[in-house]
Scaffold this motif. Structure first.
Motif, PDB file in Angstrom:
ATOM      1  N   SER A 159       9.342   6.156   3.988  1.00  0.00           N
ATOM      2  CA  SER A 159       8.945   7.790   3.683  1.00  0.00           C
ATOM      3  C   SER A 159      10.444   8.286   3.064  1.00  0.00           C
ATOM      4  CB  SER A 159       8.442   8.528   4.821  1.00  0.00           C
ATOM      5  OG  SER A 159       7.056   7.824   5.141  1.00  0.00           O
ATOM      6  N   GLY A 160      10.515   8.150   1.913  1.00  0.00           N
ATOM      7  CA  GLY A 160      11.666   8.813   1.015  1.00  0.00           C
ATOM      8  C   GLY A 160      12.995   7.743   1.194  1.00  0.00           C
ATOM      9  N   PRO A 161      13.852   8.292   0.602  1.00  0.00           N
ATOM     10  CA  PRO A 161      15.341   7.449   0.641  1.00  0.00           C
ATOM     11  C   PRO A 161      15.647   7.455   2.292  1.00  0.00           C
ATOM     12  CG  PRO A 161      15.503   9.401  -0.850  1.00  0.00           C
ATOM     13  CD  PRO A 161      14.310   9.354  -0.117  1.00  0.00           C
ATOM     14  N   SER A 162      16.403   6.395   2.642  1.00  0.00           N
ATOM     15  CA  SER A 162      16.818   6.085   3.995  1.00  0.00           C
ATOM     16  C   SER A 162      18.032   7.566   4.188  1.00  0.00           C
ATOM     17  CB  SER A 162      17.562   5.087   3.937  1.00  0.00           C
ATOM     18  OG  SER A 162      18.448   4.797   5.591  1.00  0.00           O
ATOM     19  N   ALA A 163      17.637   8.101   5.204  1.00  0.00           N
ATOM     20  CA  ALA A 163      18.469   9.187   5.643  1.00  0.00           C
ATOM     21  C   ALA A 163      18.392   9.471   7.285  1.00  0.00           C
ATOM     22  CB  ALA A 163      17.886  10.651   5.080  1.00  0.00           C
ATOM     23  N   THR A 164      19.566  10.054   7.823  1.00  0.00           N
ATOM     24  CA  THR A 164      19.639  10.363   8.967  1.00  0.00           C
ATOM     25  C   THR A 164      20.290  11.657   9.204  1.00  0.00           C
ATOM     26  OG1 THR A 164      20.207   9.556  11.404  1.00  0.00           O
ATOM     27  CG2 THR A 164      21.901   9.190   9.724  1.00  0.00           C
ATOM     28  N   SER A 165      20.196  12.410  10.516  1.00  0.00           N
ATOM     29  CA  SER A 165      20.920  13.710  10.497  1.00  0.00           C
ATOM     30  C   SER A 165      21.614  13.629  11.991  1.00  0.00           C
ATOM     31  CB  SER A 165      19.976  14.788  10.873  1.00  0.00           C
ATOM     32  OG  SER A 165      19.293  14.814   9.409  1.00  0.00           O
ATOM     33  N   ASP A 166      22.921  14.109  12.215  1.00  0.00           N
ATOM     34  CA  ASP A 166      23.560  14.195  13.333  1.00  0.00           C
ATOM     35  C   ASP A 166      23.033  15.389  14.248  1.00  0.00           C
ATOM     36  OD1 ASP A 166      24.560  16.464  12.386  1.00  0.00           O
ATOM     37  OD2 ASP A 166      26.737  15.446  11.974  1.00  0.00           O
ATOM     38  N   ILE A 167      23.642  15.861  15.483  1.00  0.00           N
ATOM     39  CA  ILE A 167      23.058  16.708  16.392  1.00  0.00           C
ATOM     40  C   ILE A 167      23.101  18.071  15.542  1.00  0.00           C
ATOM     41  CG2 ILE A 167      25.278  17.105  17.617  1.00  0.00           C
ATOM     42  CD1 ILE A 167      23.857  17.385  20.094  1.00  0.00           C
ATOM     43  N   GLU A 168      24.118  18.272  14.695  1.00  0.00           N
ATOM     44  CA  GLU A 168      24.239  19.454  13.970  1.00  0.00           C
ATOM     45  C   GLU A 168      23.251  19.479  12.634  1.00  0.00           C
ATOM     46  OE1 GLU A 168      28.243  20.441  13.172  1.00  0.00           O
ATOM     47  OE2 GLU A 168      28.777  20.645  15.369  1.00  0.00           O
ATOM     48  N   LEU A 169      22.506  18.239  12.636  1.00  0.00           N
ATOM     49  CA  LEU A 169      21.300  18.363  11.269  1.00  0.00           C
ATOM     50  C   LEU A 169      22.152  18.243   9.974  1.00  0.00           C
ATOM     51  CD1 LEU A 169      18.659  21.052  12.548  1.00  0.00           C
ATOM     52  CD2 LEU A 169      18.733  18.588  13.193  1.00  0.00           C
ATOM     53  N   ASP A 170      23.408  17.852  10.013  1.00  0.00           N
ATOM     54  CA  ASP A 170      23.940  17.498   8.792  1.00  0.00           C
ATOM     55  C   ASP A 170      23.414  16.221   8.247  1.00  0.00           C
ATOM     56  OD1 ASP A 170      25.448  19.594   8.729  1.00  0.00           O
ATOM     57  OD2 ASP A 170      27.072  18.349   9.998  1.00  0.00           O
ATOM     58  N   ARG A 171      22.382  16.000   7.266  1.00  0.00           N
ATOM     59  CA  ARG A 171      21.723  14.989   6.768  1.00  0.00           C
ATOM     60  C   ARG A 171      22.856  13.940   5.977  1.00  0.00           C
ATOM     61  NH1 ARG A 171      16.279  14.056   4.682  1.00  0.00           N
ATOM     62  NH2 ARG A 171      16.437  12.528   2.754  1.00  0.00           N
TER      63      ARG A 171
ATOM     64  N   LEU B 201       0.875  -1.265  -0.066  1.00  0.00           N
ATOM     65  CA  LEU B 201      -0.055  -0.145  -0.082  1.00  0.00           C
ATOM     66  C   LEU B 201       0.944   1.116  -0.138  1.00  0.00           C
ATOM     67  CD1 LEU B 201      -2.661  -0.603   2.598  1.00  0.00           C
ATOM     68  CD2 LEU B 201      -3.207  -0.568   0.117  1.00  0.00           C
ATOM     69  N   ALA B 202       0.209   2.287  -0.220  1.00  0.00           N
ATOM     70  CA  ALA B 202       0.874   3.508  -0.279  1.00  0.00           C
ATOM     71  C   ALA B 202      -0.174   4.821   0.415  1.00  0.00           C
ATOM     72  CB  ALA B 202       1.225   4.053  -1.626  1.00  0.00           C
ATOM     73  N   VAL B 203       0.391   5.477   1.578  1.00  0.00           N
ATOM     74  CA  VAL B 203      -0.287   6.355   2.060  1.00  0.00           C
ATOM     75  C   VAL B 203      -0.354   7.826   1.644  1.00  0.00           C
ATOM     76  CG1 VAL B 203      -0.979   7.060   4.479  1.00  0.00           C
ATOM     77  CG2 VAL B 203      -0.236   4.750   4.097  1.00  0.00           C
ATOM     78  N   ALA B 204      -1.017   8.479   1.275  1.00  0.00           N
ATOM     79  CA  ALA B 204      -0.952   9.692   0.653  1.00  0.00           C
ATOM     80  C   ALA B 204      -0.867  10.878   1.714  1.00  0.00           C
ATOM     81  CB  ALA B 204      -2.419  10.164  -0.350  1.00  0.00           C
ATOM     82  N   GLU B 205      -1.393  11.211   2.695  1.00  0.00           N
ATOM     83  CA  GLU B 205      -1.277  11.963   3.671  1.00  0.00           C
ATOM     84  C   GLU B 205       0.062  11.963   4.224  1.00  0.00           C
ATOM     85  OE1 GLU B 205      -5.864  12.726   4.839  1.00  0.00           O
ATOM     86  OE2 GLU B 205      -4.449  11.927   6.430  1.00  0.00           O
ATOM     87  N   THR B 206       1.068  10.914   4.315  1.00  0.00           N
ATOM     88  CA  THR B 206       2.141  10.779   5.023  1.00  0.00           C
ATOM     89  C   THR B 206       3.156  10.476   4.122  1.00  0.00           C
ATOM     90  OG1 THR B 206       2.111   8.590   5.430  1.00  0.00           O
ATOM     91  CG2 THR B 206       1.206  10.034   7.113  1.00  0.00           C
ATOM     92  N   GLY B 207       2.921  10.380   2.865  1.00  0.00           N
ATOM     93  CA  GLY B 207       3.792   9.878   1.602  1.00  0.00           C
ATOM     94  C   GLY B 207       4.690   8.646   2.026  1.00  0.00           C
ATOM     95  N   THR B 208       3.978   7.770   2.380  1.00  0.00           N
ATOM     96  CA  THR B 208       4.600   6.421   2.931  1.00  0.00           C
ATOM     97  C   THR B 208       4.290   5.188   1.967  1.00  0.00           C
ATOM     98  OG1 THR B 208       4.444   7.436   5.277  1.00  0.00           O
ATOM     99  CG2 THR B 208       4.858   4.797   4.905  1.00  0.00           C
ATOM    100  N   ILE B 209       5.249   4.515   1.646  1.00  0.00           N
ATOM    101  CA  ILE B 209       5.217   3.192   0.923  1.00  0.00           C
ATOM    102  C   ILE B 209       5.523   2.097   1.897  1.00  0.00           C
ATOM    103  CG2 ILE B 209       6.148   1.756  -0.940  1.00  0.00           C
ATOM    104  CD1 ILE B 209       5.188   4.458  -1.922  1.00  0.00           C
ATOM    105  N   ILE B 210       4.399   1.069   1.743  1.00  0.00           N
ATOM    106  CA  ILE B 210       4.444  -0.024   2.718  1.00  0.00           C
ATOM    107  C   ILE B 210       4.622  -1.418   2.147  1.00  0.00           C
ATOM    108  CG2 ILE B 210       3.086  -1.171   4.587  1.00  0.00           C
ATOM    109  CD1 ILE B 210       1.174   1.354   4.783  1.00  0.00           C
ATOM    110  N   LEU B 211       5.674  -2.030   2.365  1.00  0.00           N
ATOM    111  CA  LEU B 211       5.914  -3.170   1.960  1.00  0.00           C
ATOM    112  C   LEU B 211       5.750  -4.109   2.992  1.00  0.00           C
ATOM    113  CD1 LEU B 211       9.680  -2.569   0.584  1.00  0.00           C
ATOM    114  CD2 LEU B 211       7.310  -2.157  -0.565  1.00  0.00           C
ATOM    115  N   ASP B 212       5.181  -5.784   2.557  1.00  0.00           N
ATOM    116  CA  ASP B 212       4.973  -6.420   3.610  1.00  0.00           C
ATOM    117  C   ASP B 212       5.544  -7.720   2.989  1.00  0.00           C
ATOM    118  OD1 ASP B 212       3.239  -7.289   1.106  1.00  0.00           O
ATOM    119  OD2 ASP B 212       1.512  -7.334   2.243  1.00  0.00           O
ATOM    120  N   GLY B 213       6.634  -7.877   2.542  1.00  0.00           N
ATOM    121  CA  GLY B 213       7.353  -9.087   1.905  1.00  0.00           C
ATOM    122  C   GLY B 213       6.401  -9.977   1.233  1.00  0.00           C
ATOM    123  N   GLY B 214       5.549  -9.540   0.261  1.00  0.00           N
ATOM    124  CA  GLY B 214       4.671 -10.314  -0.768  1.00  0.00           C
ATOM    125  C   GLY B 214       5.652 -10.697  -1.834  1.00  0.00           C
TER     126      GLY B 214
END
Length: 218
Positions: A184-196, A125-138
């Protein structure tokens, strides 16, 4: 006391403590399940907008144009190898040229998966209001690790069949015992200084292909 006996003892004490307690009142679920009335086309447009906000690359096509779109995205990425889950329709990859298609990805080690350029999957499924793709291992998605290790993920979403407005609308359509992955989008993280930094916990590049209209007749 160790192992399962410790767990059993904890549960026994909880049952004893709650023995004379009144039954838990039902949780009211009178909240909004969706925040606006939309046509199916408007819902698909909202999904595309929110996916783009999360830096996913969104592409619109119909069933006839899907193979060419997948081939173009893999070519633009410079992919020489691609994972295709066993249940992925063969027609989706019918226009590939010079790309090795790997169907038995479950047999690959993590290092071998990391050497594969791309993976192509469907979704649950995909959720429009959150921009989320859901996989279930199908069958058209495969094991979770094949969508997390390769650096490029092409995910096909059928609109409107696989697109809902909200999370409350999505949950009844999902099987909670399946291995659900919410993206929700590509995998990403940010450190304490918000460097993505992208690509830390999954693919650095996410291409979402919205296929408009019902699926083609088999």
């Amino acid at each position: 006391m160790t192992g399962s006996s410790s767990r059993d003892e904890v549960l026994r004490r909880i049952r004893v403590a709650l023995a004379d307690s009144p039954e838990t009142a039902p949780v009211p679920r009178d909240y909004l399940t969706v925040h606006a009335e939309r046509t199916p086309g408007e819902t698909a447009d909202l999904l595309a907008e929110h996916l783009a906000d999360y830096r996913a690359r969104v592409h619109r096509t119909d069933e006839a144009g899907l193979p060419a779109t997948v081939a173009r995205l893999l070519a633009e990425h410079g992919s020489r190898s691609v994972i295709a889950p066993p249940g992925l329709p063969a027609g989706w990859l019918s226009q590939l040229a010079g790309v090795e298609v790997i169907r038995a990805a479950a047999e690959l080690t993590a290092a071998e998966l990391d050497a594969v350029d791309s993976v192509v999957t469907g979704c649950a499924l995909a959720v429009a209001e959150t921009g989320t793709i859901i996989l279930d291992g199908g069958p058209d998605q495969g094991q979770r690790r094949v969508t997390l290790v390769p650096d490029h993920h092409v995910c096909v979403v059928r609109a409107p069949a696989q697109v809902v407005d909200s999370v409350p609308q999505a949950l009844p359509r999902l099987d909670p015992v399946r291995p659900l992955t919410w993206i929700s989008g590509p995998s990403a993280t940010s450190d304490i200084e918000l460097d993505r930094v992208e690509g830390v916990h999954g693919p650095r590049t996410l291409d979402v292909v919205l296929v408009d209209g019902p699926p083609a007749a088999p």
